[in-house]
Write an enzyme that holds these catalytic residues in place. Structure first.
Site, PDB file in Angstrom:
ATOM      1  N   SER A 120      -5.842 -10.737  -1.040  1.00  0.00           N
ATOM      2  CA  SER A 120      -4.550 -10.577  -1.430  1.00  0.00           C
ATOM      3  C   SER A 120      -4.291 -10.828  -2.930  1.00  0.00           C
ATOM      4  CB  SER A 120      -3.499 -11.553  -0.247  1.00  0.00           C
ATOM      5  OG  SER A 120      -2.251 -11.808  -0.870  1.00  0.00           O
ATOM      6  N   LYS A 134       0.847  -1.085   0.056  1.00  0.00           N
ATOM      7  CA  LYS A 134      -0.117  -0.032  -0.029  1.00  0.00           C
ATOM      8  C   LYS A 134       0.809   1.227   0.043  1.00  0.00           C
ATOM      9  CE  LYS A 134      -2.970  -3.111   0.462  1.00  0.00           C
ATOM     10  NZ  LYS A 134      -2.088  -4.391   0.659  1.00  0.00           N
TER      11      LYS A 134
END
Length: 623
Positions: free
Chosen positions: A495, A134
């Site tokens: 994920s 991120k």
């Protein structure tokens, strides 16, 4: 060197100057440069192996910058600031826990932190070293909003581990996939052997998907994407190259918004399809587009219909990469790097090679200068003989996804599609923990063609939209062992390491009254990749839908306006996410009043992209 950055007015206030002189002395730079434009390095740190190599690169680049600053020929007359670091959590250590709610929030925190540093320090030149999933996106978004010369370098992937008994390469996903085993010693051995050394996840998970994206979009030199974190080039060669590239950007006046254009984002999305990339790219690409000044990813960059057309008919998967394949990013580096993939797609007419990059070259010029090799046919495949015939990602509409937000990683589907359709029975779990408890206590209760539905885990509902690598890995192992198919759909996300028939980003989310909130146990769920729809058969009946919606709204009203199944909020960050999160189609970020905030709006660039003829066929949107 002439400096074309914004001018800085001399400040004769001794109070403001005192620390600036002090910093210059401590950093070993000329105190007479303190009123010149600022330049510096930023990096990411956190509780993860991903970040262990970052500081060394930041320091090496900082040292190189210091030697490039001065008033002599070829030097930059700029004020050097000390390195700045942002913080982030570890996705790998937090998956399957309530702390995973902070993962996507970490993108927003990185964005805020970098924005504060860039703006308050007035940086006119920035080199960013990024790691994990991120922080790179948050960093790029802040650089785009600041819009002064800047360049990014990936810290690099971790090398694969090796199973000491089978000698097979393994990684963090391998470890998650054995979580359901009853052999404690086996699980401990895999955990110890899966992640040697340091660096970010090595498969084509979210990290490498987004690093490839950042390279293709033009903000990172292509040859710096794939080498592992411990590659000596990252300390011995790349720092000087980065400083040179940044110096060129300052000279030319190139800024992130000149580089991150409509066509460069389209290029990056197409390459993400071709590498079978993470579903998270469909959260991060809209956020990058927003920060670049576009009002809507779907209107200004690429519509869902066009995305699906490209994935179904035009863009194949070219990499045999984990989690759906065998190899890691380190293997891709050994076969020539991501530039091999870019060249193959460009030669096939699927990319616009005229987009500008941070090196000062066009994408095509950069690929040519790197003497890019052809695909080897084992790790990276040619377009005419791909690893998989269709692109790795698909977005779905239908009565469960009226926002056209639901996303399926088609490259990771291991079975269950009959004539591109899956029909199953809904099994409802109001939160991931309930699902994990069921998988741990009674995995035998999951049956062939169950469609597990995990809800109230969206951007506002969780809050934070956690990814579900733990859940999906356990289901994948269960399906492989019993030779059955169990699907999973959720208003949360996955994920990049998740595989199977898993559909995320279903929106509107349950917490906001999306149709996923009205599904009941036993309902028929249909996934149709011929029409690209996700439907609940029972909700096609207007009376049923109305009754269930009314019942849901009463529960919400009785609970003061928030459904009681939404996650607990006990920190400022979680509260901020709950109150300000936008939908997944806008990137699931935090924006005031849930209105998509666009800094310095600009018109979308509609011309200049001349794709291969086959690229146009069947598209519903004019280029």
């Amino acid at each position: 060197m002439s400096n074309k950055s914004k001018s800085v007015t001399f400040d004769n206030n001794p109070g403001r100057n005192a620390q600036t002189y002090g910093v210059a002395r401590e950093l070993g730079t000329d105190p007479e440069l303190i009123h010149e434009p600022s330049i510096g390095v930023i990096g990411t740190k956190g509780d993860s192996q991903c970040y262990l190599g970052v500081q060394r690169k930041v320091e090496a680049i900082h040292d190189r910058l210091r030697s490039a600053i001065g008033r002599g020929d070829g030097l930059m007359a700029m004020r050097l600031v000390q390195p700045e670091y942002t913080v982030a959590t570890s996705d790998g250590m937090r998956n399957g826990t309530r702390e995973m709610r902070y993962s996507l929030i970490g993108r927003e925190v990185t964005h805020d932190t970098v924005c504060e540093h860039l703006s308050a320090s007035g940086l006119e030149g920035t080199i960013a070293v990024v790691a994990c999933d991120k922080p790179p996106v948050g960093t790029l978004a802040a650089l785009l909003e600041h819009d002064r010369p800047a360049i990014i370098m990936s810290d690099g992937p971790i090398r694969p581990g090796r199973d000491s008994q089978t000698a097979q390469p393994i990684d963090i996903v391998s470890a998650f996939q054995v979580a359901g085993s009853s052999d404690i010693d086996f699980k401990k051995r895999i955990a110890k052997e899966a992640c040697p050394g340091y660096g970010s996840c090595g498969g084509m998970f979210t990290y490498n998907t987004m690093q490839t994206f950042i390279g293709v979009v033009g903000m990172q030199p292509l040859h710096m994407v794939a080498p592992p974190s411990d590659d000596p080039r990252r300390l011995q060669e790349f720092p000087a190259e980065l400083v040179g590239y940044l110096q060129g950007m300052i000279e030319r006046g190139d800024t992130p918004r000149k580089i991150v254009s409509r066509d460069s984002i389209r290029n990056a999305v197409i390459v993400s399809m071709a590498v079978g990339g993470s579903t998270n790219v469909l959260l991060h690409a809209p956020e990058i587009a927003r920060a670049a000044g576009f009002k809507s990813f779907s209107d200004d960059i690429m519509s869902p219909e066009e995305f699906n057309h490209l994935s179904q008919n035009v863009v194949p998967v070219l990499t045999d990469a984990r989690p759906y394949g065998a190899y890691s990013m380190v293997d891709i580096d050994e076969k020539g790097g991501v530039q091999v993939i870019v060249k193959a797609l460009m030669d096939a007419g699927l990319l616009n090679g005229d987009t500008l990059t941070c090196t000062g070259e066009t994408l095509a010029e950069q690929v040519k200068r790197l003497n890019t090799s052809e695909p080897d046919g084992v790790v990276v495949y040619p377009v005419e003989k791909p690893y998989k015939a269709t692109g790795g990602l698909r977005v779905l509409g239908g009565n469960l996804s009226p926002e056209f937000s639901a996303v399926l990683k088609l490259a990771g589907v291991e079975g269950g599609l009959d004539d591109n359709r899956f029909v199953g029975r809904a099994r409802i779990f109001n939160g991931e923990q309930d699902l994990l408890n069921a998988l741990e206590a009674a995995p035998e209760n999951f049956q062939n063609h169950d469609m597990v539905i995990v809800r109230y885990e969206g951007p506002s509902g969780a809050p934070g939209m956690p990814e579900m690598l733990d859940s999906t890995s356990r289901i994948t192992t269960l399906c492989r062992e019993r030779e059955i198919v169990v699907g999973l759909m959720t208003d949360a996300r996955f994920s990049g390491g998740s595989v199977g028939l898993v559909i995320g980003h279903v929106g509107p989310e349950a917490a906001l009254g999306g149709p996923i909130a009205f599904v009941e146990d036993g309902d028929e769920i249909v996934v149709d990749l011929n029409s690209n729809e996700l439907n609940c058969t029972e909700l096609n009946d207007a009376a049923t839908l109305s009754a269930r919606k009314a019942a849901w709204e009463k529960v919400v009203a009785d609970n003061g306006g928030m459904h009681p199944l939404c996650g607990e909020v006990n920190t400022r960050l979680l509260n901020r996410m709950r109150l300000s999160a936008v939908s997944a189609v806008y990137g699931a970020g935090m924006h005031p009043d849930r209105v998509l905030w666009v800094p310095q709006p600009r018109e979308a660039v509609k011309s200049g992209f001349v794709p291969h003829n086959k690229y146009r066929e069947g598209s519903r949107k004019a280029f």
